[in-house]
Scaffold this active site. Structure first.
Site, short mmCIF file in Angstrom:
data_model
loop_
_atom_site.label_atom_id
_atom_site.label_comp_id
_atom_site.label_asym_id
_atom_site.label_seq_id
_atom_site.Cartn_x
_atom_site.Cartn_y
_atom_site.Cartn_z
N HIS A 163 -6.07 3.01 -4.34
CA HIS A 163 -6.06 3.26 -2.89
C HIS A 163 -6.83 4.57 -2.66
CE1 HIS A 163 -4.82 2.19 1.04
NE2 HIS A 163 -3.79 2.99 1.17
N ASP A 204 0.82 -1.21 0.00
CA ASP A 204 0.00 0.00 0.00
C ASP A 204 0.86 1.26 0.00
OD1 ASP A 204 -2.14 -1.69 0.19
OD2 ASP A 204 -2.98 -0.78 2.00
N ASP A 205 0.23 2.35 -0.42
CA ASP A 205 0.72 3.72 -0.25
C ASP A 205 1.83 4.15 -1.22
OD1 ASP A 205 -1.03 3.62 1.83
OD2 ASP A 205 0.48 3.65 3.41
N HIS A 223 -4.37 10.44 1.24
CA HIS A 223 -4.45 9.27 2.12
C HIS A 223 -5.30 9.62 3.33
CE1 HIS A 223 -2.88 5.76 4.50
NE2 HIS A 223 -2.98 5.22 3.30
N HIS A 228 4.01 -2.18 3.07
CA HIS A 228 3.94 -0.80 2.55
C HIS A 228 5.20 -0.47 1.74
CE1 HIS A 228 1.13 -0.86 5.92
NE2 HIS A 228 0.47 0.07 5.27
ZN LIG Z 1 -2.66 3.20 2.96
#
Ligand SMILES: [Zn+2]
Length: 258
Positions: free
Chosen positions: A122, A72-73, A126, A215
């Site tokens: 995503h 993620d991210d 954020h 991540h």
């Molecule tokens: Zn995230």
């Protein structure tokens, strides 16, 4: 203690206190209100509890010994190094990317797709979306899809909500766009950089069918330090392979079109 764990404890406490107030006849409506709020709070923070759209919570349907590694991210500069490890180990993974980070690293994002990995949504930023209105959630996803379209990227119709937090608007919007929600079964808090060995040890507890969350980027920092995740990855993959587990990308899951 991780923030999500604290929130879970808070929600469960609210729910339990509400139920006790009702059971002991102290105040019916106050108890019911507390229970409903506690339950709703729990729903907003549990990534695998989805009510209004289809979701992927494990990869058991692909076979008895399958597992999935997800990131993620990203993307970030560390994504390129992570892709190198995945290539060497010859496995496919899944990346849930942020629009603002795609703008910074369009070529790395292209590489994710060209090397056969799954590219999922995503968000653009954020933000925690669980207390946001539908219009704010739409704006977030419109901006992400706009960046992807401008770079002619073709993502998979999958979404993972930032932090795994959501409300019914998040689910309805995912459903309207034909996106399947992707949860995870094991988070190892690698973004807190607990040390390579700790990340490896936590990750090797993965059970057949589970989805691992790592991540490769960060929701806030432009140049995050993901060295520990990168260094742990090869050991995680080799360790899981030694247990006879096989890796799949979430793009291989039968499309749960709504
Ligand atoms: Zn995230």
């Amino acid at each position: 203690m991780p923030r999500t764990v604290k929130l879970k404890i808070l929600a469960i406490t609210l729910l339990s206190v509400g139920i006790l107030i009702v059971l002991y006849g102290i105040h019916l409506w106050l108890g019911l209100l507390g229970s409903i709020f506690g339950l709703y709070y729990l729903y907003t923070i549990l990534p695998s509890w989805n009510l209004f759209a289809k979701s992927i919570t494990n990869v058991r349907s692909l076979g008895p010994n399958k597992v999935a590694v997800t990131f993620d991210d990203g993307p970030s500069l560390w994504t390129a190094k992570i892709l190198d490890v995945l290539k060497t180990e010859d496995i496919k993974a899944s990346f849930f990317v942020l629009g603002k980070n795609i703008e910074r690293y369009p070529e790395i994002t292209r590489r994710i797709l060209s090397e056969g990995h799954c590219l999922g949504h995503h968000a653009y930023r954020h933000q925690k979306l669980r207390w946001r209105w539908l219009s704010q959630i739409r704006k977030e996803y419109d901006e992400l899809t706009k960046v992807m379209a401008s770079l002619q990227l073709k993502p998979d119709p999958l979404i993972r909500f930032p932090h795994g937090f959501k409300n019914p608007f998040c689910e309805w919007e995912a459903r309207r766009r034909g996106w399947t929600i992707c949860a995870w079964g094991r988070g190892v808090w690698d973004s807190r950089r607990p040390g390579v060995d700790v990340i490896v040890e936590r990750s090797l507890k993965l059970k057949p069918g589970e989805i691992l969350l790592l991540h490769d980027g960060d929701g806030d920092k432009e140049n995050p330090d993901r060295e520990q995740t990168y260094l742990a990855l090869e050991k995680i993959i080799k360790g899981l392979k030694a247990r006879g587990l096989e890796f799949v990308s979430l793009g291989e899951m039968p499309r749960c079109r709504n």
